[in-house]
Design a protein around this motif. Structure first.
Motif, short mmCIF file in Angstrom:
data_model
loop_
_atom_site.label_atom_id
_atom_site.label_comp_id
_atom_site.label_asym_id
_atom_site.label_seq_id
_atom_site.Cartn_x
_atom_site.Cartn_y
_atom_site.Cartn_z
N TRP A 176 0.83 -1.21 0.00
CA TRP A 176 0.00 0.00 0.00
C TRP A 176 0.87 1.26 0.00
N PHE A 177 1.96 1.22 0.76
CA PHE A 177 2.85 2.39 0.77
C PHE A 177 3.57 2.57 -0.57
N CYS A 178 3.74 1.47 -1.30
CA CYS A 178 4.41 1.57 -2.61
C CYS A 178 3.58 2.37 -3.61
N ILE A 179 2.29 2.55 -3.32
CA ILE A 179 1.45 3.40 -4.18
C ILE A 179 2.03 4.82 -4.22
N LEU A 180 2.67 5.21 -3.13
CA LEU A 180 3.26 6.54 -3.05
C LEU A 180 4.50 6.69 -3.93
N THR A 181 4.94 5.55 -4.52
CA THR A 181 6.11 5.62 -5.39
C THR A 181 5.84 6.53 -6.59
N MET A 228 0.49 -0.63 -8.33
CA MET A 228 0.66 -0.99 -6.93
C MET A 228 -0.68 -1.04 -6.19
N PHE A 229 -1.64 -0.20 -6.61
CA PHE A 229 -2.97 -0.25 -6.00
C PHE A 229 -3.63 -1.59 -6.29
N ILE A 230 -3.54 -2.01 -7.56
CA ILE A 230 -4.14 -3.30 -7.95
C ILE A 230 -3.46 -4.46 -7.22
N VAL A 231 -2.14 -4.43 -7.17
CA VAL A 231 -1.38 -5.50 -6.49
C VAL A 231 -1.71 -5.54 -5.01
N ALA A 232 -1.75 -4.37 -4.34
CA ALA A 232 -2.03 -4.32 -2.91
C ALA A 232 -3.44 -4.83 -2.61
#
Length: 511
Positions: A39-44, A72-76
């Motif tokens: 979820w934090f990786c969305i901020l990438t 990343m949203f889809i993956v999370a």
């Protein structure tokens, strides 16, 4: 984002007692942590956009940022749905790690280089404490580096004059990645092995601690149960030199110092009420300086004493734990009132030594007293009397056994009232009695017995005649106690024969 309830997960991990259970619970927790990372990786995406704005990532575009965040949203979200179904699966964790590796491939392809991140992903896999999973993650990570490096080799080699061809750039870059991967492999497997050894030992200690805790709880439950049964219960720890009372609610602990005193605080209080006749024995029994020696190799020792206020009590030391040499280290000290037990014991002894009809002592009691004189000296004034009721069978036959019992009780009364405190009277047979008397005027006692018998009046009969024989130690100093008894029997039978001759009665009841 998911409500992870990490405190509940940590609590469940703290409850496990073996390594396999720990690994299973740990997977659940790491999967939850990895989902948080996703979820934090969305901020990438936004972070790259900032870099583009300030000229850090000049070859990247804002559409790349959007693609990164959407990916990343889809993956999370997908990962969150999967861990709800398979929270303990290591494959779910591997999915998250590979997804992040693919993100890095995408970023490198769009010329967004953050080289240290390549080794962050295998480092995360070590959290699973699984060498196999770490090796797979490192292998897929290396494959991702190969793919991304191959894809950007044409572009990077054209901007770098050091390399003549894209292949030369690819080989040079991968050589560095390969060396770093090998170092990561050795370090990661070593760290995984260390974690395995550490947590295996920790689980073993945790299991032993739980077992010790359960055993301690069981022992404490036993102690508290004992506290309800006994008047006093003390826990004596000879390692820490302390005593703890388990009867009061404070459970106050006192220090023991053998140099200052040899008894516990509780015994100092108890001794104030111990009968003077038993005080010395009580102090010897409760002497802690000699307790280890007296209790060594034994489960318990006890002593019985008299309290001036409450009567008989039993003090007991119970050996709970010992060291390798058998020396007690933990002892339970109990005090219990046994007045009722003593009364029952005395009653049983009295019954076993007493004739039921007359309440005189019986033959068993006489045999015990005779045995004492056989092994010890006789007093100078000791006299043995043998007494027999005349015509008891005739009374039983003509008037019934109630009349016979009346005669037996009457004879017992005559004997006990005449002898009094000067001796003991025993009923040794149907119409036979024996007395052990201490007197220098035995003839007067015999006359008194006969007078009482002659004046007796009963409900069934007024005729009570006794034949009496006696032998004294004074008159026969060389005779044993058994010889005195035989001599008194002989004289009694002579008196009995004389009675029947003078009265004309037959011994079988006819005149």
């Amino acid at each position: 984002m998911v409500n992870m309830n990490f405190s509940d997960i940590r609590h469940s991990i703290s409850d496990v007692t073996d390594y396999s259970s720990f690994i299973r619970e740990n997977r659940q927790m790491v999967n939850r942590y990895l989902n948080t990372v996703l979820w934090f990786c969305i901020l990438t995406g936004p972070a790259i956009a900032v870099g583009i704005k300030f000229g850090v990532f000049m070859a990247a575009t804002y559409s790349t940022c959007m693609a990164v965040s959407m990916y990343m949203f889809i993956v999370a979200l997908l990962h969150l749905l999967i861990i709800k179904i398979w929270p303990y699966s290591e494959h779910v964790g591997l999915l998250a790690l590979i997804s992040m590796e693919l993100l890095l491939v995408f970023m490198v392809y769009h010329h967004i280089h953050i080289h240290i991140t390549w080794f962050f992903i295998p480092l995360l896999s070590i959290l699973f404490c699984d060498g196999k999973l770490f090796s797979i993650t490192l292998l897929t990570n290396y494959a991702a580096m190969v793919i991304s490096t191959w894809l950007i080799s044409p572009y990077d080699s054209s901007t770098n004059s050091t390399f003549d061809t894209p292949f030369e750039y690819f080989v040079n870059t991968m050589l560095g990645y390969t060396i770093e991967t090998m170092v990561m492999l050795v370090a990661g497997l070593t760290l995984t092995k260390i974690l395995y050894d550490f947590f295996s030992a920790l689980m073993q200690k945790n299991r032993e601690a739980l077992e010790n805790s359960d055993r301690l709880k069981e022992q404490m439950n036993i102690l508290f149960s004992m506290a309800e049964i006994y008047d006093h219960v003390n826990l004596i720890d000879l390692n820490s030199m302390t005593e703890t009372s388990l009867n009061d609610q404070s459970y106050e602990t006192y220090e023991l110092d053998f140099e200052k005193h040899a008894h516990t605080v509780m015994n100092h209080m108890i001794k104030k009420q111990v009968s003077p006749d038993y005080l010395e024995a009580f102090l010897d029994f409760t002497n802690l300086r000699t307790l280890e020696k007296r209790l060594r190799g034994k489960r318990f020792i006890f002593g019985e004493f008299v309290n001036t206020k409450t009567g008989w009590f039993r003090a007991q030391y119970i050996n709970v734990e010992s060291n390798g040499q058998g020396v007690p280290t933990t002892v339970i000290y109990t005090v219990q009132n046994i007045n009722s037990d003593k009364r029952r014991e005395e009653n049983l002894i009295r019954i076993s030594l007493t004739d039921e009809l007359t309440q005189l002592f019986n033959r068993r009691s006489l045999d015990a007293d005779i045995a004492r004189y056989e092994s010890g000296p006789m007093e100078a004034d000791l006299v043995i009397l043998s007494i027999d009721i005349n015509r008891l069978k005739a009374i039983n036959d003509s008037l019934g056994h109630d009349a016979g019992d009346e005669l037996i009780r009457a004879a017992a009364d005559c004997l006990t009232s005449a002898i009094g405190k000067k001796g003991k009277v025993y009923r040794t047979g149907g119409d036979e009695f024996t007395a052990v008397v201490h007197s220098t005027a035995i003839a007067a006692i015999v006359d008194k017995i006969n007078q009482k018998a002659a004046s007796w009046k009963g409900s069934y009969s007024d005729d009570l005649a006794l034949s009496i024989g006696y032998a004294s130690h004074k008159d026969h100093p060389d005779a044993s106690i058994n010889e005195l008894k035989k001599l008194s029997d002989k004289i009694m039978y002579e008196e009995k024969t004389k009675y029947y001759q003078e009265t004309g009665y037959e011994r079988r009841g006819k005149r």
